[in-house]
Design a protein around this motif. Sequence first.
Motif, short mmCIF file in Angstrom:
data_model
loop_
_atom_site.label_atom_id
_atom_site.label_comp_id
_atom_site.label_asym_id
_atom_site.label_seq_id
_atom_site.Cartn_x
_atom_site.Cartn_y
_atom_site.Cartn_z
N GLY A 1 6.48 -15.28 -2.35
CA GLY A 1 7.51 -14.64 -3.15
C GLY A 1 7.21 -13.22 -3.57
O GLY A 1 8.08 -12.56 -4.16
N PHE A 2 6.00 -12.73 -3.29
CA PHE A 2 5.68 -11.34 -3.62
C PHE A 2 6.29 -10.41 -2.58
O PHE A 2 6.49 -10.78 -1.42
N ARG A 3 6.53 -9.17 -2.98
CA ARG A 3 7.25 -8.21 -2.13
C ARG A 3 6.31 -7.14 -1.60
O ARG A 3 5.69 -6.41 -2.37
N PRO A 4 6.18 -7.02 -0.27
CA PRO A 4 5.37 -5.92 0.29
C PRO A 4 6.02 -4.58 -0.05
O PRO A 4 7.24 -4.42 0.05
N VAL A 5 5.18 -3.59 -0.43
CA VAL A 5 5.73 -2.29 -0.79
C VAL A 5 5.08 -1.13 -0.05
O VAL A 5 5.68 -0.06 0.07
N ARG A 6 3.86 -1.32 0.48
CA ARG A 6 3.19 -0.17 1.08
C ARG A 6 2.05 -0.63 1.97
O ARG A 6 1.35 -1.61 1.65
N VAL A 7 1.85 0.08 3.09
CA VAL A 7 0.66 -0.07 3.93
C VAL A 7 -0.14 1.21 3.82
O VAL A 7 0.42 2.31 3.91
N ILE A 8 -1.45 1.10 3.60
CA ILE A 8 -2.32 2.26 3.47
C ILE A 8 -3.39 2.22 4.55
O ILE A 8 -4.07 1.20 4.73
N ALA A 9 -3.53 3.33 5.27
CA ALA A 9 -4.59 3.52 6.27
C ALA A 9 -4.59 2.45 7.35
O ALA A 9 -5.61 2.22 7.99
N GLY A 10 -3.46 1.78 7.56
CA GLY A 10 -3.38 0.76 8.58
C GLY A 10 -4.27 -0.43 8.34
O GLY A 10 -4.45 -1.27 9.23
N ALA A 11 -4.82 -0.56 7.12
CA ALA A 11 -5.78 -1.62 6.84
C ALA A 11 -5.56 -2.30 5.50
O ALA A 11 -6.22 -3.29 5.20
N THR A 12 -4.64 -1.78 4.69
CA THR A 12 -4.43 -2.31 3.34
C THR A 12 -2.94 -2.50 3.08
O THR A 12 -2.13 -1.62 3.37
N LEU A 13 -2.60 -3.66 2.52
CA LEU A 13 -1.21 -3.99 2.19
C LEU A 13 -1.08 -4.17 0.68
O LEU A 13 -1.89 -4.86 0.06
N LEU A 14 -0.06 -3.55 0.11
CA LEU A 14 0.22 -3.68 -1.31
C LEU A 14 1.46 -4.52 -1.51
O LEU A 14 2.45 -4.35 -0.79
N LEU A 15 1.42 -5.42 -2.49
CA LEU A 15 2.58 -6.25 -2.83
C LEU A 15 2.74 -6.28 -4.35
O LEU A 15 1.77 -6.05 -5.10
N THR A 16 3.94 -6.60 -4.79
CA THR A 16 4.20 -6.73 -6.21
C THR A 16 5.38 -7.65 -6.41
O THR A 16 5.94 -8.20 -5.45
N GLU A 17 5.80 -7.83 -7.65
CA GLU A 17 7.04 -8.51 -7.99
C GLU A 17 7.69 -7.71 -9.11
O GLU A 17 7.04 -7.41 -10.11
N GLY A 18 8.95 -7.36 -8.91
CA GLY A 18 9.64 -6.54 -9.89
C GLY A 18 10.33 -5.38 -9.22
O GLY A 18 10.22 -5.17 -8.01
N PRO A 19 11.03 -4.57 -9.99
CA PRO A 19 11.88 -3.52 -9.41
C PRO A 19 11.14 -2.29 -8.93
O PRO A 19 11.65 -1.53 -8.11
N ASN A 20 9.91 -2.05 -9.43
CA ASN A 20 9.21 -0.80 -9.12
C ASN A 20 8.20 -0.98 -7.99
O ASN A 20 7.48 -1.97 -7.94
N ASP A 21 8.14 0.02 -7.10
CA ASP A 21 7.14 0.00 -6.05
C ASP A 21 5.78 0.45 -6.57
O ASP A 21 4.74 0.03 -6.06
N VAL A 22 5.77 1.34 -7.53
CA VAL A 22 4.53 1.80 -8.16
C VAL A 22 4.54 1.30 -9.59
O VAL A 22 5.35 1.72 -10.41
N ALA A 23 3.62 0.38 -9.89
CA ALA A 23 3.59 -0.25 -11.22
C ALA A 23 2.62 0.49 -12.13
O ALA A 23 1.46 0.68 -11.79
#
Length: 316
Positions: free
Chosen positions: A181-203
Amino acid sequence: MRIVTLALSVALFLLASVQLGLAQERVFPGGSGVGLVPPPGLVLSTNFSGFEDAAKGTSIVLTELPVDAYAELAAKFNPDGLRATGIEAGQPEDWPVDGAVVSKLIRGSQVAAGIKYRKWVVLVGAKTTTAMVTVQIPEGVQGGLSDADVETALRTITIRTPPSLDEQVAALPFKVSDTAGFRPVRVIAGATLLLTEGPNDVAANSMQPIIIIASNLNTAPEAPARMSFAKQAFASLTGIKDVQSDNETSSEENGAEWVEIDGSAKDAASGDALYVAQIARFETSRYVRAILIVRSSEKDKFSDRFRKLAKSLTIN
């Protein structure tokens, strides 16, 4: 606390079979928005977005960040700012990058694990992205790249319209079978994935849960050293302080060793009490780890879902 700043630190902590030495076309690893003509002897990395000559310890890492990250990075893109990261560098200079609005180069050196490296870092601000291209070469390696080789390659850096987030996720060296249920928001350096829950991509200030999944940039430690390695990584997370481990376990499952650590910390900016969990999957020579950072008051809301996500990780 910014997701991007923390995730980039993780990714740097952890810092193709097709030969590209004679390539004359720009290569965009994993279909990323940043590419260049790789110098002789470097091939596409299977562990991060970039190129490497593993035998000589040479790497070129391509990192993409949000457009608004440029101002924050540019403020520290100077000898004093980089010294805080262990890099001794000269003054930045303008550098030509196709597709950039502004771009700067810094040359320097860094000592890591007793080895001195020559380093070049190009910081790029473009309409669609902020990018960093980092070259690292150990000194004294026979047959290594010359300064001219490196700078010839850096003059071919090109920024293009980035691929979709789904395409970037598909190119990662690991797979998340269940995002819980978490939302992917960003891939960094082709090796790291960021996820969150909520309206903002940067918390900011821990207002939303932060999940960071990072694959290794180096070889996984041997089995006897894995717990110690995981504990060091857990204690070294940036953007938080007063990190304390409350539980540490190790188990074998699905052909891998899983090291799980959780505990408490405080947000470095706001002082908010935090719950922090880390689950790492170790295989013979590779590893991937997932990290959850959330307010302590929301531990029960997110911890089980995080564990479900982390235990669905596989390495490609």
